[in-house]
Design a protein around this motif. Structure first.
Motif, PDB file in Angstrom:
ATOM      1  N   ASP A   1      19.998  16.517 -33.330  1.00  0.00           N
ATOM      2  CA  ASP A   1      20.296  17.052 -34.549  1.00  0.00           C
ATOM      3  C   ASP A   1      21.765  17.405 -34.953  1.00  0.00           C
ATOM      4  O   ASP A   1      22.362  18.206 -34.394  1.00  0.00           O
ATOM      5  CB  ASP A   1      19.458  18.464 -34.710  1.00  0.00           C
ATOM      6  CG  ASP A   1      19.203  18.759 -36.186  1.00  0.00           C
ATOM      7  OD1 ASP A   1      19.285  18.047 -37.188  1.00  0.00           O
ATOM      8  OD2 ASP A   1      19.531  20.018 -36.436  1.00  0.00           O
ATOM      9  N   HIS A   2      22.086  16.841 -36.127  1.00  0.00           N
ATOM     10  CA  HIS A   2      23.362  17.122 -36.851  1.00  0.00           C
ATOM     11  C   HIS A   2      23.370  17.698 -37.887  1.00  0.00           C
ATOM     12  O   HIS A   2      24.101  17.424 -38.946  1.00  0.00           O
ATOM     13  CB  HIS A   2      24.150  15.509 -36.779  1.00  0.00           C
ATOM     14  CG  HIS A   2      24.511  14.908 -35.501  1.00  0.00           C
ATOM     15  ND1 HIS A   2      25.376  15.222 -34.845  1.00  0.00           N
ATOM     16  CD2 HIS A   2      23.522  13.958 -34.712  1.00  0.00           C
ATOM     17  CE1 HIS A   2      25.186  14.362 -33.691  1.00  0.00           C
ATOM     18  NE2 HIS A   2      24.387  13.468 -33.866  1.00  0.00           N
ATOM     19  N   GLU A   3      22.238  18.114 -38.364  1.00  0.00           N
ATOM     20  CA  GLU A   3      21.903  19.118 -39.477  1.00  0.00           C
ATOM     21  C   GLU A   3      21.914  18.010 -40.891  1.00  0.00           C
ATOM     22  O   GLU A   3      20.624  17.864 -41.524  1.00  0.00           O
ATOM     23  CB  GLU A   3      22.897  19.892 -39.917  1.00  0.00           C
ATOM     24  CG  GLU A   3      22.971  21.094 -38.789  1.00  0.00           C
ATOM     25  CD  GLU A   3      23.506  22.410 -39.442  1.00  0.00           C
ATOM     26  OE1 GLU A   3      23.911  22.588 -40.560  1.00  0.00           O
ATOM     27  OE2 GLU A   3      24.097  23.048 -38.387  1.00  0.00           O
ATOM     28  N   SER A   4      22.831  17.286 -41.094  1.00  0.00           N
ATOM     29  CA  SER A   4      22.696  16.152 -42.084  1.00  0.00           C
ATOM     30  C   SER A   4      22.184  14.978 -42.143  1.00  0.00           C
ATOM     31  O   SER A   4      21.927  14.394 -42.788  1.00  0.00           O
ATOM     32  CB  SER A   4      24.075  16.026 -43.043  1.00  0.00           C
ATOM     33  OG  SER A   4      25.029  15.506 -41.969  1.00  0.00           O
ATOM     34  N   TYR A   5      22.294  14.805 -40.688  1.00  0.00           N
ATOM     35  CA  TYR A   5      21.292  13.629 -40.335  1.00  0.00           C
ATOM     36  C   TYR A   5      21.021  13.830 -38.699  1.00  0.00           C
ATOM     37  O   TYR A   5      21.298  14.885 -38.150  1.00  0.00           O
ATOM     38  CB  TYR A   5      22.398  12.352 -40.249  1.00  0.00           C
ATOM     39  CG  TYR A   5      23.704  12.440 -39.215  1.00  0.00           C
ATOM     40  CD1 TYR A   5      23.465  11.505 -38.143  1.00  0.00           C
ATOM     41  CD2 TYR A   5      24.545  12.987 -39.613  1.00  0.00           C
ATOM     42  CE1 TYR A   5      24.450  11.471 -36.895  1.00  0.00           C
ATOM     43  CE2 TYR A   5      25.788  12.979 -38.501  1.00  0.00           C
ATOM     44  CZ  TYR A   5      25.633  12.280 -37.474  1.00  0.00           C
ATOM     45  OH  TYR A   5      26.599  12.253 -36.565  1.00  0.00           O
ATOM     46  N   ILE A   6      20.187  12.869 -38.391  1.00  0.00           N
ATOM     47  CA  ILE A   6      19.744  13.055 -36.956  1.00  0.00           C
ATOM     48  C   ILE A   6      19.880  11.553 -36.093  1.00  0.00           C
ATOM     49  O   ILE A   6      19.957  10.439 -36.666  1.00  0.00           O
ATOM     50  CB  ILE A   6      18.056  13.418 -36.515  1.00  0.00           C
ATOM     51  CG1 ILE A   6      17.197  12.204 -37.283  1.00  0.00           C
ATOM     52  CG2 ILE A   6      17.890  14.788 -37.239  1.00  0.00           C
ATOM     53  CD1 ILE A   6      15.634  12.687 -37.076  1.00  0.00           C
ATOM     54  N   GLU A   7      20.102  11.766 -34.625  1.00  0.00           N
ATOM     55  CA  GLU A   7      20.201  10.376 -33.920  1.00  0.00           C
ATOM     56  C   GLU A   7      18.914  10.522 -33.072  1.00  0.00           C
ATOM     57  O   GLU A   7      18.766  11.547 -32.378  1.00  0.00           O
ATOM     58  CB  GLU A   7      21.447  10.625 -33.186  1.00  0.00           C
ATOM     59  CG  GLU A   7      22.437   9.814 -34.051  1.00  0.00           C
ATOM     60  CD  GLU A   7      23.860   9.674 -33.116  1.00  0.00           C
ATOM     61  OE1 GLU A   7      24.264   8.628 -32.616  1.00  0.00           O
ATOM     62  OE2 GLU A   7      24.436  10.604 -32.874  1.00  0.00           O
ATOM     63  N   ILE A   8      18.419   9.562 -32.803  1.00  0.00           N
ATOM     64  CA  ILE A   8      17.349   9.079 -31.881  1.00  0.00           C
ATOM     65  C   ILE A   8      17.755   8.363 -30.800  1.00  0.00           C
ATOM     66  O   ILE A   8      18.347   7.058 -31.247  1.00  0.00           O
ATOM     67  CB  ILE A   8      16.141   8.962 -32.546  1.00  0.00           C
ATOM     68  CG1 ILE A   8      15.586   9.860 -33.786  1.00  0.00           C
ATOM     69  CG2 ILE A   8      14.930   8.406 -31.357  1.00  0.00           C
ATOM     70  CD1 ILE A   8      14.751   9.319 -34.348  1.00  0.00           C
ATOM     71  N   TYR A   9      17.498   8.640 -29.462  1.00  0.00           N
ATOM     72  CA  TYR A   9      18.041   7.774 -28.335  1.00  0.00           C
ATOM     73  C   TYR A   9      16.821   7.140 -27.493  1.00  0.00           C
ATOM     74  O   TYR A   9      16.121   7.646 -26.863  1.00  0.00           O
ATOM     75  CB  TYR A   9      18.703   8.539 -27.506  1.00  0.00           C
ATOM     76  CG  TYR A   9      19.844   8.865 -27.869  1.00  0.00           C
ATOM     77  CD1 TYR A   9      21.251   8.374 -27.886  1.00  0.00           C
ATOM     78  CD2 TYR A   9      19.955  10.465 -28.672  1.00  0.00           C
ATOM     79  CE1 TYR A   9      22.202   9.002 -28.525  1.00  0.00           C
ATOM     80  CE2 TYR A   9      21.254  10.891 -29.122  1.00  0.00           C
ATOM     81  CZ  TYR A   9      22.243  10.181 -29.209  1.00  0.00           C
ATOM     82  OH  TYR A   9      23.280  10.812 -29.697  1.00  0.00           O
ATOM     83  N   PRO A  10      16.489   5.678 -28.004  1.00  0.00           N
ATOM     84  CA  PRO A  10      15.256   5.073 -27.641  1.00  0.00           C
ATOM     85  C   PRO A  10      15.644   4.663 -26.087  1.00  0.00           C
ATOM     86  O   PRO A  10      16.764   4.989 -25.501  1.00  0.00           O
ATOM     87  CB  PRO A  10      15.196   3.803 -28.359  1.00  0.00           C
ATOM     88  CG  PRO A  10      16.774   3.698 -28.913  1.00  0.00           C
ATOM     89  CD  PRO A  10      17.342   5.054 -29.038  1.00  0.00           C
TER      90      PRO A  10
END
Length: 305
Positions: free
Chosen positions: A5-14
DNA sequence: ATCCAGGAACTGT
DNA sequence: ACAGTTCATGGA
């Protein structure tokens, strides 16, 4: 689920076997799709969590999935639910190593697995949406099926407009349980489809039909049997829903016309294969029939003869 | 115009 | 259990 979680966006690691661009090709197969849009390599999707509508801009960077929120960043709890939705949408719980190993030695799948490496089943996490879409698709051409879906969504779904573009949510079963068959006939649903869909919405209102209850059975045969007890759901629809919503990699809609056409094109057959012939081709697909089917469907979108 | 489409229920044997 | 018929309409 792996995400940051980066607050203004999120990153998902497939997992390793994933290719966002391949998935985007499948998602872009119809220009009549109303439940997501693709623009300049990004995927836009409206999602409802915690009773609020969240517009997501989904893209790929360095083998991870980046999700931005063009309108406003939701709460941390909502961001997590968005990540969960996308994780499920792209079927990321699945480890495809086994499928590729099997496909590498299979005469039908070998080329496809290599060509579309990283493609995943694009799921329909919402059970009601999966059931309705399958029923709409019964025995009509896909172009008209998309037309019906568009009318259905634009008549009964919620929407949100941002920078001149309108994004839609699939109608809730609560809403559809409150209408009657004549309402859907006006949209050119057949009487039967209208009844099937409204009956299913009512069953879901009663709580007797939920994704959780189906998944509790945790056995392919049991799930199929429960689904087929519902009027309007035969073997094809049950397998379709198990494949697109319940993540059953063994689901195999063997009667599917698209599957038949894909095999015919791929193998250069004069006629569509019979069920018995398909069973022979699929002899070694054990446990991965859903992925085999999905890769065959994918092949229909770049092989126009 | 004709055939068929990402089937399923219904009917008769 | 199995086979044939009906549903219903747009697309190519």
């Amino acid at each position: 689920m792996k995400w940051i979680d980066h607050e203004s966006y999120i990153e998902i690691y497939p997992p390793k076997e994933f290719n966002f661009e391949e998935c985007l090709i499948f998602l872009g197969r119809s220009n009549q799709e109303v439940l997501h849009q693709i623009k300049e390599g990004s995927l836009y999707k409206l999602i409802k969590v915690n009773e609020s509508l969240i517009l997501c801009k989904i893209g790929s960077i360095n083998h991870s999935i980046k999700v931005e929120f063009p309108i406003s960043s939701p709460s941390i709890d909502s961001r997590k639910k968005v990540a969960e939705y996308i994780w499920e949408w792209f079927d990321l719980d699945q480890e495809l190593g086994g499928f590729y190993q099997l496909a590498g030695q299979d005469k039908v799948l070998k080329t496809l697995a290599h060509k579309y490496y990283g493609l995943r089943i694009l799921c329909i996490p919402d059970l009601f949406e999966a059931l309705v879409w399958a029923i709409i698709g019964q025995q009509i051409n896909l172009t008209f099926a998309y037309t019906l879906k568009k009318r259905f969504v634009e008549q009964y779904g919620e929407s949100l407009t941002f920078e001149g573009e309108t994004f839609w949510l699939f109608p809730s079963f609560e809403k559809i349980a409150s209408i009657n068959a004549d309402d859907l006939r006006k949209l050119q649903f057949t009487n039967r489809k209208a009844e099937y869909i409204i009956d299913i919405a009512k069953a879901m209102i009663n709580g007797g039909l939920t994704k959780e209850l189906l998944l509790q059975k945790n056995d392919y045969q049991q799930i199929q049997k429960s689904l087929m007890m519902i009027r309007g759901i035969g073997a094809w629809t049950a397998d379709y829903v198990m494949m697109k919503c319940l993540h059953q990699a063994s689901a195999f809609p063997i009667a599917d016309v698209g599957l038949h056409n894909a095999l015919k094109n791929l193998l250069g057959l004069k006629e569509k294969p019979t069920i018995e012939e398909i069973e022979e081709y699929a002899e070694n697909w054990g446990g991965w029939q859903a992925y085999a089917t999905f890769y065959l469907w994918r092949s229909l979108y770049d092989k126009k003869i």
